[in-house]
Design an enzyme around this catalytic site. Structure first.
Site, PDB file in Angstrom:
ATOM      1  N   GLU A  96       0.855  -1.191   0.000  1.00  0.00           N
ATOM      2  CA  GLU A  96       0.000   0.000   0.000  1.00  0.00           C
ATOM      3  C   GLU A  96       0.888   1.237   0.000  1.00  0.00           C
ATOM      4  O   GLU A  96       1.879   1.312   0.713  1.00  0.00           O
ATOM      5  CB  GLU A  96      -0.893  -0.013   1.240  1.00  0.00           C
ATOM      6  CG  GLU A  96      -1.848   1.171   1.317  1.00  0.00           C
ATOM      7  CD  GLU A  96      -2.722   1.184   2.559  1.00  0.00           C
ATOM      8  OE1 GLU A  96      -3.747   1.871   2.552  1.00  0.00           O
ATOM      9  OE2 GLU A  96      -2.361   0.495   3.551  1.00  0.00           O
ATOM     10  N   CYS A 105      -5.694  -2.951   2.993  1.00  0.00           N
ATOM     11  CA  CYS A 105      -5.421  -2.697   4.403  1.00  0.00           C
ATOM     12  C   CYS A 105      -6.651  -2.784   5.314  1.00  0.00           C
ATOM     13  O   CYS A 105      -7.086  -3.874   5.659  1.00  0.00           O
ATOM     14  CB  CYS A 105      -4.713  -1.355   4.553  1.00  0.00           C
ATOM     15  SG  CYS A 105      -3.805  -1.204   6.132  1.00  0.00           S
ATOM     16  N   LYS A 133     -10.025   1.713  -2.013  1.00  0.00           N
ATOM     17  CA  LYS A 133     -10.192   1.286  -0.620  1.00  0.00           C
ATOM     18  C   LYS A 133     -11.573   1.680  -0.103  1.00  0.00           C
ATOM     19  O   LYS A 133     -11.960   2.851  -0.143  1.00  0.00           O
ATOM     20  CB  LYS A 133      -9.086   1.923   0.230  1.00  0.00           C
ATOM     21  CG  LYS A 133      -8.978   1.411   1.649  1.00  0.00           C
ATOM     22  CD  LYS A 133      -7.727   2.013   2.294  1.00  0.00           C
ATOM     23  CE  LYS A 133      -7.439   1.473   3.670  1.00  0.00           C
ATOM     24  NZ  LYS A 133      -6.183   2.041   4.223  1.00  0.00           N
TER      25      LYS A 133
END
Length: 271
Positions: free
Chosen positions: A40, A150, A109
């Site tokens: 990331e 994440c 995300k």
């Protein structure tokens, strides 16, 4: 297939980071990798000011460099994530490229990293980024992959949906820190692998104690039985592992939890 997890050092210099990533992709290719995964925010420091300063649209410098690396090395590139600008908004975005350099997936995300841990880390991605709103899967000759970023891993529902849509592995470019990493990193990757009966692959940047945000490192791959197949330490490293998708099918036959009737759960709730 052979996957390469590239745990690379990240600096404040975007062009240097991208150049280094391309070098590591080429190195993984020479060692037989069919797919590489970057961390990331592999192209800039993990801080809101850097996200805004280094944002660029699809088709920009970072995007074209990754597409070129995929094409030149004839492998799949999961491009970690980058700050993507689009329509006046910024997104934490992962692009995936096929061996011919074409884009085959984009994940923005969904669950932004907004936390305030007492005595630990405080960080609000929503100060800069807008959330995505899509489930992301992509197909290869090896199998079907899910993709998230994440903080998305903390939400079991998105993993179950990807598994129900046929994902046999889920790739997670990530940047856990020194508060959440020691506590939850391995636990979450093993847990998601078991409850969704698939491989989980987490790729972090290498740890830099001098950075404003210190990444945990410890890139990891787990199998559907919850076993850790490989795990990095804190420094720069390339991990290799070979997922066996026949094994995924075997686990799902033996423990058919994905085919369980969801209506039964709703009935329990009503009672």
């Amino acid at each position: 297939m052979k996957m390469a997890l590239i745990q690379m050092s990240v600096t404040a210099d975007k062009r240097a980071n991208v150049s280094h990533a391309c070098e590591l992709i080429a190195r993984a290719g020479t060692e037989g990798a069919d797919m590489v995964v970057l961390p990331e925010m592999f192209c800039c420091a993990y801080e809101n000011a850097a996200f805004a300063a280094n944002a660029e649209p699809k088709g920009g410098f970072v995007y074209e460099a990754l597409a070129g690396a995929a094409r030149e090395n004839r492998l799949y590139v999961v491009g970690g994530s980058m700050p993507e600008s689009d329509g006046g908004r910024l997104y934490n975005t992962s692009f995936v490229f096929a061996p011919d350099g074409s884009e085959i997936a984009r994940h923005r995300k969904v669950h932004l990293f907004d936390i305030n841990v007492e005595g630990g880390q405080r960080f609000c991605e929503s100060d800069t980024f807008s959330p995505g709103g899509s489930l992301t899967l992509f197909d290869t000759p090896f199998g079907r992959f899910g993709l998230c970023i994440c903080f998305d891993i903390r939400f079991q529902e998105i993993f179950r949906l990807m598994a129900l849509e046929g994902a046999q592995a889920v790739i997670v470019p990530a940047a856990f820190n020194m508060t959440t990493g020691p506590a939850h990193w391995e636990l979450l990757f093993r847990q998601r692998a078991v409850d969704s009966q698939l491989y989980t692959v987490g790729v972090s940047a290498a740890r830099d104690e001098s950075a404003s945000y210190v990444a945990y490192g410890n890139s990891i791959a787990c199998d559907p039985w919850g076993r850790v197949l490989c795990r990095a330490d804190a420094g720069e490293e390339i991990l290799f592992f070979e997922p066996d998708f026949d094994y995924v099918a075997s686990i799902r036959r033996q423990l058919p939890i994905l085919s369980a009737r969801r209506e039964d759960l709703y009935e329990l709730k009503r009672k």
